[in-house]
Design an enzyme around this catalytic site. Structure first.
Site, PDB file in Angstrom:
ATOM      1  N   ASP A 282     -24.275  36.147  -5.411  1.00 51.93           N
ATOM      2  CA  ASP A 282     -25.408  35.308  -5.034  1.00 51.93           C
ATOM      3  C   ASP A 282     -26.350  34.172  -5.951  1.00 51.93           C
ATOM      4  O   ASP A 282     -26.339  34.536  -7.108  1.00 51.93           O
ATOM      5  CB  ASP A 282     -26.512  36.598  -5.266  1.00 51.93           C
ATOM      6  CG  ASP A 282     -28.113  35.914  -4.703  1.00 51.93           C
ATOM      7  OD1 ASP A 282     -28.383  34.702  -4.143  1.00 51.93           O
ATOM      8  OD2 ASP A 282     -29.026  36.404  -4.435  1.00 51.93           O
TER       9      ASP A 282
ATOM     10  N   ASP B   9     -26.743  29.466   0.092  1.00 48.05           N
ATOM     11  CA  ASP B   9     -25.918  30.495  -1.272  1.00 48.05           C
ATOM     12  C   ASP B   9     -25.713  31.689  -1.385  1.00 48.05           C
ATOM     13  O   ASP B   9     -25.985  31.928  -2.691  1.00 48.05           O
ATOM     14  CB  ASP B   9     -27.517  29.833  -2.556  1.00 48.05           C
ATOM     15  CG  ASP B   9     -28.652  31.004  -2.032  1.00 48.05           C
ATOM     16  OD1 ASP B   9     -28.482  31.566  -1.156  1.00 48.05           O
ATOM     17  OD2 ASP B   9     -29.108  30.928  -3.280  1.00 48.05           O
ATOM     18  N   GLU B  10     -24.970  32.438  -0.881  1.00 49.70           N
ATOM     19  CA  GLU B  10     -24.338  33.455  -0.875  1.00 49.70           C
ATOM     20  C   GLU B  10     -23.357  33.886   0.029  1.00 49.70           C
ATOM     21  O   GLU B  10     -23.264  32.828   0.836  1.00 49.70           O
ATOM     22  CB  GLU B  10     -25.152  34.413  -0.006  1.00 49.70           C
ATOM     23  CG  GLU B  10     -26.537  34.799  -0.531  1.00 49.70           C
ATOM     24  CD  GLU B  10     -27.658  35.555  -0.298  1.00 49.70           C
ATOM     25  OE1 GLU B  10     -27.683  37.041  -0.363  1.00 49.70           O
ATOM     26  OE2 GLU B  10     -28.526  35.327   0.943  1.00 49.70           O
TER      27      GLU B  10
HETATM   28 MG   LIG Z   1     -29.896  32.968  -4.328  1.00 52.54          MG
END
Ligand SMILES: [Mg+2]
Length: 438
Positions: free
Chosen positions: A23, A118-119
């Protein structure tokens, strides 16, 4: 109520997989700080629109420490953090960085799921012997992100036997943490979490759990699964599996994770209404979603347009809140992906819905998506239809390619010529998003 025991003989084996979750921390804000050194170390808010009523979609680590939260308006964030700096989001920039990060992750395993902008989830089973070896490899990736992509970028990493526990682990220490959850330390991690930390449990469900004598996640983990299922149905089953490290979902690779629908929406300002640009904005949203659909090699059987009215009966609160006034759909006789069919249908739906009122929200969605088939058609009418359709598809794809190279403004249709900054490119950050330039 006397507790009844169910499913005592139910056999569910704990997962032996090696799953990692990565993350990126304060992602959009960190990318902005990476791109502009003058913003580093400052309280920074990235907003949907650079306007007092625009919504904060990311806050830098420095801003979070002072209480800035995602979802605040710029006005609220400014009051909370005096002196904070605000920038409008730049979707193309974030996608470009994400592509680089994910390409490093793909060097670790063939199974990388692009969970959001974003993961990512990684299935490392078979690639590394154990969590310790996987953590060594992921630490190296983190160093490469720093050295090769940007020294201001940070990420937290979780390693565990299931997706749920890997995500829980990556949430455990931010920024820049690395947490391993295994069967030995599982209870010591769960004891630090609340019932509400499990997706689907809020205040009301917590009270129901408490009536069963379940006050903590450890108690829920050790509760008979049958009793949980009796009380909460399949949710009870999923919660119990999650807490007992039993996997029920696979890491989905990017190429197999096709969306069920594709669309775009926009909160329409008063000014756009005054200038008579509402329909051109809808055209822009339709064309952008159509281009994404074509790049994924998909066609739509159904188009849905929704229009919210500023003074409609469902209006709540202030002007900028999106309110869905009414929506209509068209089902195409054949699945389509060309701009001409999609723009024609969107325009027709808008004309059918619009009643000369001020519009404050627009959305277009394509659904019932499928890949093109090579069906053979026999009659002349069908062949003529195919030829026209084929030309339209080729023209749409050519326009996509030209826009990719020279920018989205070089080819526009009709009234879209009049558009300026309306409906800018935006980013979806809780869903799997295509990383190509939109
Ligand atoms: Mg994040």
């Amino acid at each position: 109520m006397a507790a009844r025991r169910y499913g005592a003989d139910m056999i569910l084996a704990p997962s032996n997989k090696l799953i990692a979750h990565l993350d990126m921390n304060s992602y959009f804000a960190s990318v902005e700080q990476q791109a502009n050194p003058a913003l580093r170390g400052k309280a920074l808010g990235v907003c949907a629109y650079l306007h007092e009523s625009g919504c904060i979609i990311a806050a830098s680590i420095e801003a979070k420490k002072q209480g800035m939260k995602v979802g605040m308006t710029v006005r609220e964030a400014r009051l909370q953090v005096p002196g904070a700096v605000f920038v409008e989001n730049d979707a193309a920039k974030y996608r470009a960085v994400t592509s680089k990060v994910f390409s490093l992750l793909r060097e670790l395993t063939d199974k990388v799921e692009h969970y959001s902008i974003d993961e990512a989830f990684l299935d490392l089973t078979g690639w590394y012997r154990d969590a310790a070896e996987a953590s060594w490899a992921l630490t190296r990736v983190r160093a490469r992100i720093k050295n090769e992509i940007g020294d201001w970028l940070r990420c937290s990493i979780g390693i565990a036997p299931t997706r749920f526990l890997a995500k829980t682990a990556s949430d455990f220490k931010k920024p820049n943490g690395l947490t391993i959850i295994d069967r030995e330390n599982l209870d010591s991690i769960l004891v630090q979490l609340q019932l509400e930390d499990i997706c689907g449990i809020a205040k009301k469900t917590r009270r129901r759990l408490e009536r069963l004598g379940i006050m903590t996640l450890i108690q829920m983990k050790n509760h008979p699964i049958g009793n949980l299922m009796h009380e909460f149905g399949m949710n009870g089953y999923f919660w119990w599996c999650k807490l007992n490290a039993i996997e029920f979902e696979d890491v989905v690779m990017a190429e197999t994770a096709m969306p069920k629908s594709i669309g775009h929406s926009y909160c329409v300002p008063k000014q756009t209404n005054r200038e008579g640009k509402v329909l051109p904005v809808l055209m822009r949203l339709t064309e952008r979603a159509g281009s994404r659909m074509r790049k994924l090699g998909l066609r739509a059987s159904l188009i849905y347009v929704s229009v919210g009215f500023a003074n409609g009966p469902e209006k709540r609160g202030s002007f900028w809140q999106p309110q869905v006034g009414s929506g209509l759909h068209i089902r195409f006789p054949e699945p389509v992906d060309d701009s001409f069919s999609l723009l024609g249908a969107a325009s027709q739906l808008f004309q059918d819905i619009w009643t000369n009122e001020q519009v404050n929200f627009l959305s277009v969605t394509f659904s019932d998506l499928s890949s093109p088939t090579n069906q053979i058609r026999f009659n002349d009418a069908a062949i003529s239809y195919c030829n026209t359709q084929e030309r339209r598809i080729r023209a749409s794809r050519a326009a996509d390619a030209i826009r990719d190279r020279y920018g989205s403004a070089v080819i526009v249709y009709g009234d879209m010529m009049r558009l300026n900054k309306e409906a800018p490119d935006r980013i979806g950050f809780r869903k799997v998003e295509g990383l190509e330039m939109q």
